[in-house]
Enzyme design. Structure first.
Site, PDB file in Angstrom:
ATOM      1  CG  LEU A   2      17.835  36.610-122.841  1.00 24.32           C
ATOM      2  CD1 LEU A   2      16.902  36.032-123.861  1.00 24.32           C
ATOM      3  CD2 LEU A   2      17.586  38.084-122.678  1.00 24.32           C
ATOM      4  CG  ASP A 383      25.026  32.682-118.007  1.00 27.80           C
ATOM      5  OD1 ASP A 383      24.099  32.806-117.198  1.00 27.80           O
ATOM      6  OD2 ASP A 383      25.153  33.376-119.029  1.00 27.80           O
ATOM      7  CB  ILE A 384      23.392  29.074-112.935  1.00 24.87           C
ATOM      8  CG1 ILE A 384      22.293  28.124-112.471  1.00 24.87           C
ATOM      9  CG2 ILE A 384      23.652  30.191-111.949  1.00 24.87           C
ATOM     10  CD1 ILE A 384      22.649  27.349-111.219  1.00 24.87           C
ATOM     11  CD  GLU A 385      21.003  33.407-118.173  1.00 23.32           C
ATOM     12  OE1 GLU A 385      19.930  33.946-118.496  1.00 23.32           O
ATOM     13  OE2 GLU A 385      22.069  33.577-118.804  1.00 23.32           O
ATOM     14  CG  ASN A 386      15.046  29.085-118.682  1.00 19.69           C
ATOM     15  OD1 ASN A 386      13.951  28.985-118.164  1.00 19.69           O
ATOM     16  ND2 ASN A 386      15.226  29.308-119.973  1.00 19.69           N
TER      17      ASN A 386
END
Length: 564
Positions: A2, A383-386
């Protein structure tokens, strides 16, 4: 997966779905089952101990016969593993249907595998001296040949093999007629490091079972269909290819017509790395059997999610399951036994992540290294998110510097960063990630965007292409690459069916996206997730189906057609 959307996390990345306990229903079988025949001890392998002094009987991508070290006799195989080649040696053997066999071999080295193509296999993580591996298996009801193999693993050093034996009754039924030669061999595409080929099918009195593709006099690959892509080539270099057909009895045809192809120029930065790797998550969504999916679709790679912190700078699957010895390892073993491989996804939208918990780039690189060492990985994806990772300058730089260390310590490994996007390309934080990767010399191989959860917009094909083109433009301006090189460092990771924000990607749209990815020769195509690659029209955004009308594993089948 997301991207910066504060909405309920349902069908997307694990964030609000915790796996419930499911009951297993066991059904008693009431019908009689025919028992397989029993093998009679007789070694069916040609040149089993390499005592001929050559690789006669074997087809090897890299290897030679040596006089030491040996298990017995005076000769053994030395497999010259590299960062891009496992030095696999194969041999096709005639067998009888519905019969039990035993494949054994003596091996020496790190991460050495012995097995049957498309079937059972085994391996040893480390054998300082010769160790025996054994693979029992039973042939299918109409199976008349098997391909056995031995190989090492990427960048793990030379391995040795000796005294390989397949015990059981021979097959072939006296067939000595070779297939006709394949015709019409032609090149259908090329990059700086690969050539795609196709040809017309050969004919045989009992049927063609496989095709051997040769690069000069070296066996490059063996396939069952009438097309293949040969990888690991040098840029701006001329290669000559031929193809030979093989039948169930091991008879081999004459060579096809020869075709010479010169690979494309490197363009200053193309990696030659191509990966079709949909996400598979074991934490929810009725995880399917990967070997079942592979058999049904032809997919070879999976992106396994997620590696998180189990406390401090310690990596674990989902932050709770150990790296080795559990269901995740058994799943990876099954994928590799079926001829595939995995790339781990480190991070994600939610959970306790390594980036913020590891205090320095060196510590974070050490955590990544534990994951690499656990599985002798060829590639890793962060997966680098938020806000805790993607929208933190400190953590962004920490991740990039850690990946730079990983590249230095693991020659040949591919590094991928995955992040969200707008409909026109990277956001401020995505642009910063690209710029800092260049400034820090991180050597990132693939920048993968997640073109969904845009907050509206029904044109998922157009939005995906526009986002990818925006990233390509950013890569060009930041690194000074040409179009071809920028595309070769670009990846797309979509979401099948309904997204969190009710955007719809149908199989037809995903096929368009796949075809665009192939025509522009990007590096990576993925989607979230195989768990959801099942139909449930009107089912909404859920963990184990797509919410739309589709065939089971349809998105995975489409993704398997990505060749770059």
């Amino acid at each position: 997966m997301l991207f910066r959307r504060h909405v309920p996390r349902t069908g997307s990345r694990r964030s609000r779905f915790l796996a419930g306990v499911t009951a297993a229903l066991l059904a008693a079988a009431g019908s009689l089952i025919a028992l397989p025949g029993t093998a009679h001890a007789a070694n069916l392998v040609a040149n089993p101990g390499f005592e001929s002094g050559s690789l006669s009987g074997w087809s090897c991508s890299g290897g030679s016969v040596v006089g030491s070290p040996v298990h017995s006799g005076t000769k053994a195989l030395a497999g010259a593993v590299s960062s891009s080649d496992t030095a696999q040696c194969t041999q096709t053997v005639s067998v009888q249907p519905n019969t039990a066999y035993s494949l054994t071999g003596w091996v020496r080295g790190a991460y050495v595998y012995l097995g049957v193509t498309g079937g059972a296999s085994t391996w040893t993580p480390s054998a300082a001296s010769y160790t025996q591996l054994t693979v029992p298996f039973t042939t299918g009801a109409s199976q008349t040949s098997v391909q056995i193999y031995v190989h090492g693993w990427y960048a793990q050093g030379t391995y040795n093999a000796d005294d390989i034996s397949l015990d059981g009754p021979g097959g072939g039924g006296g067939d000595t007629q070779a297939p006709t030669a394949p015709s019409g061999l032609t090149s259908t595409g090329k990059t700086s490091s690969s050539v795609s080929l196709s040809w017309n099918a050969a004919t045989d009195n009992t049927g063609v079972t496989s095709y051997d593709v040769y690069r000069g006099s070296t066996l490059a690959t063996t396939v069952t269909g009438t097309s293949a892509t040969v990888t690991g080539l040098a840029a701006s270099t001329s290669y000559t290819f031929t193809v030979r057909a093989r039948d169930a009895a091991g008879n081999t045809s004459a060579a096809s017509n020869a075709v010479s192809v010169t690979t494309s120029a490197g363009g200053g930065g193309g990696t030659g790395f191509k990966q079709a790797a949909p996400y598979l998550y074991l934490g929810w969504g009725d995880p399917p059997s990967p070997s079942t999916v592979m058999s049904a679709t032809g997919i070879k790679w999976f992106t396994m999610a997620f590696i998180l912190s189990s406390g401090g700078c310690n990596p674990a699957w989902d932050g709770s399951r150990p790296l080795t010895g559990g269901t995740d390892q058994s799943t990876i073993n099954a994928i590799r036994a079926a001829g595939g491989d995995i790339v781990p996804s480190i991070g994600g939208w939610s959970g306790n992540k390594l980036g913020p918990n590891c205090s320095t780039p060196e510590a974070l690189a050490g955590a990544y290294q534990k994951v690499i060492d656990a599985y002798a990985l060829k590639a890793i994806d962060v997966d680098i998110e938020n806000t805790d990772e993607f929208e933190s300058e400190v953590v962004q730089d920490r991740v990039l510097n850690a990946l730079k260390i990983v590249k230095q310590n693991n020659p040949g490994i591919r590094t991928i960063v995955t992040f969200g996007t707008s409909t026109t390309g990277p956001s401020y934080w995505g642009n910063r990630l690209v710029e800092r990767a260049n400034a820090l010399g991180a050597g990132i191989d693939v920048f993968t965007i997640m073109p969904f959860d845009f907050g509206g917009g029904a044109d998922m094909y157009g939005n995906t292409v526009n986002a990818a083109e925006g990233l390509k433009t950013k890569l060009k301006s930041t690194f000074g690459w040409d179009d071809a090189t920028a595309y070769a460092h670009l990846g797309i990771s979509g979401m099948n069916g309904l997204s969190d924000q009710q955007e719809t990607t149908t199989p037809a749209i995903w096929t368009q996206i796949r075809d665009w990815a192939n025509s522009h020769h990007i590096a990576r195509l993925a989607y979230w997730a195989v768990n959801r690659d099942r139909p449930c029209p009107g089912g909404g955004v859920t963990s184990n189906c797509s919410g739309i009308n589709q065939s089971t594993w349809q998105f995975t089948s489409i993704t398997a057609g990505f060749t770059g």
